[in-house]
Design an enzyme around this catalytic site. Structure first.
Site, PDB file in Angstrom:
ATOM      1  CB  CYS A  50      -0.950   0.088   1.271  1.00 39.91           C
ATOM      2  SG  CYS A  50      -2.120   1.539   1.165  1.00 39.91           S
ATOM      3  CB  CYS A  88      -5.969   4.634  -4.332  1.00 42.12           C
ATOM      4  SG  CYS A  88      -5.309   3.054  -4.349  1.00 42.12           S
TER       5      CYS A  88
END
Length: 278
Positions: A71, A216
């Site tokens: 991530c 994101c």
């Protein structure tokens, strides 16, 4: 049984991220993460566990995401937290290396602090392969560009609008994508090329977590990779998302895509102790 969890909550482009600083057995991570993410607890979109790096002596920490995924936003959050703990000042740029789940690559982070928050630029893994893929759901045929990473698959699909109907179809479709067991995450990036806006949908099968993220980082990197691949040239772009804008830079040459970086702003919004009941 009750577990006490020391946490810090960060906001990288409103992609609310909880970093767990206390140590817990790996087999408890999924349970702890699911509880922390819930509305009646700390409430977040993702959880990472901060550990010491054992493989890389020069890494400041090891970030283990609850689903084993990589991530980018969580890396920016942890780099910002480490810079804050080092006493970052507006005149300094902190250089931090992170080891993380989901990639064998060390993540190179540069963090600068000012009154607006922590501005973080990080290197991102380059996709192993980019190609076109057709997906069928019901009577609709989706044409997507698939980006394959070490542990994840991202699908980029250009759309004319972000309607509720398209979002609902995307949610159903992402659960049906047939992938190998090695992939811990499937991302679907809906992209409006005219406005430069992206709506990122992230599915982590191990957590059964399906979230339309407000920002994101990994999806932004995929957008940069996609645009560079599509136009066969270097790309710099500001990718607008519901939680704000993340900048991406992609280098593309005769050997294809060689470098990806993203840059965004992180806020450290809370820290404390959470109580997890079995």
């Amino acid at each position: 049984m009750k577990q006490e969890v020391d946490f810090v909550k960060c906001s990288p482009t409103q992609n609310m991220t909880v970093l767990v600083k206390s140590r817990h057995p790996v087999e408890d991570h999924l349970h702890i993460a699911s509880k922390l993410m819930s509305y009646d607890s700390v409430h977040a979109e993702q959880v990472g566990f901060v550990e010491e790096s054992v493989q890389y002596p020069n890494a400041a920490a090891y970030l283990r995401m609850a689903g084993g995924e990589f991530c980018g936003n969580a890396c920016m959050a942890l780099a910002s937290l480490l810079a804050a703990e080092r006493g970052a000042s507006p005149l300094d740029t902190s250089h931090i290396l992170l080891e993380t789940s989901g990639t064998d690559q060390l993540i190179d982070c540069q963090v600068r602090w000012d009154e607006d928050g922590y501005h973080c630029r990080i290197s991102m893994p380059v996709p192993e392969k980019i190609h076109l893929r057709n997906l069928q759901y019901g009577e609709r045929n989706w044409e997507a560009t698939e980006l394959i990473y070490h542990d994840a698959i991202h699908l980029v699909m250009e759309v004319q609008q972000f309607s509720n109907a398209i979002r609902e179809e995307a949610e159903a479709l992402v659960r049906t994508v047939d992938v190998d067991d090695r992939f811990s995450l499937i991302g679907m990036m809906l992209y409006d090329a005219k406005s430069g806006e992206m709506a990122p949908l992230i599915y982590v099968p191990l957590l059964d977590s399906l979230i339309w993220e407000r920002g994101c980082g990994s999806g932004t990197a995929s957008m940069g990779a996609y645009l560079a691949w599509k136009h066969q040239r270097n790309i710099t772009a500001d990718i607008r998302q519901p939680g704000g804008t993340i900048h991406v830079a992609a280098d593309y040459g005769q050997q294809g895509l060689s470098k990806l970086e993203i840059e965004g702003t992180v806020g450290i919004v809370a820290k404390g102790k959470a109580f997890i009941h079995a």
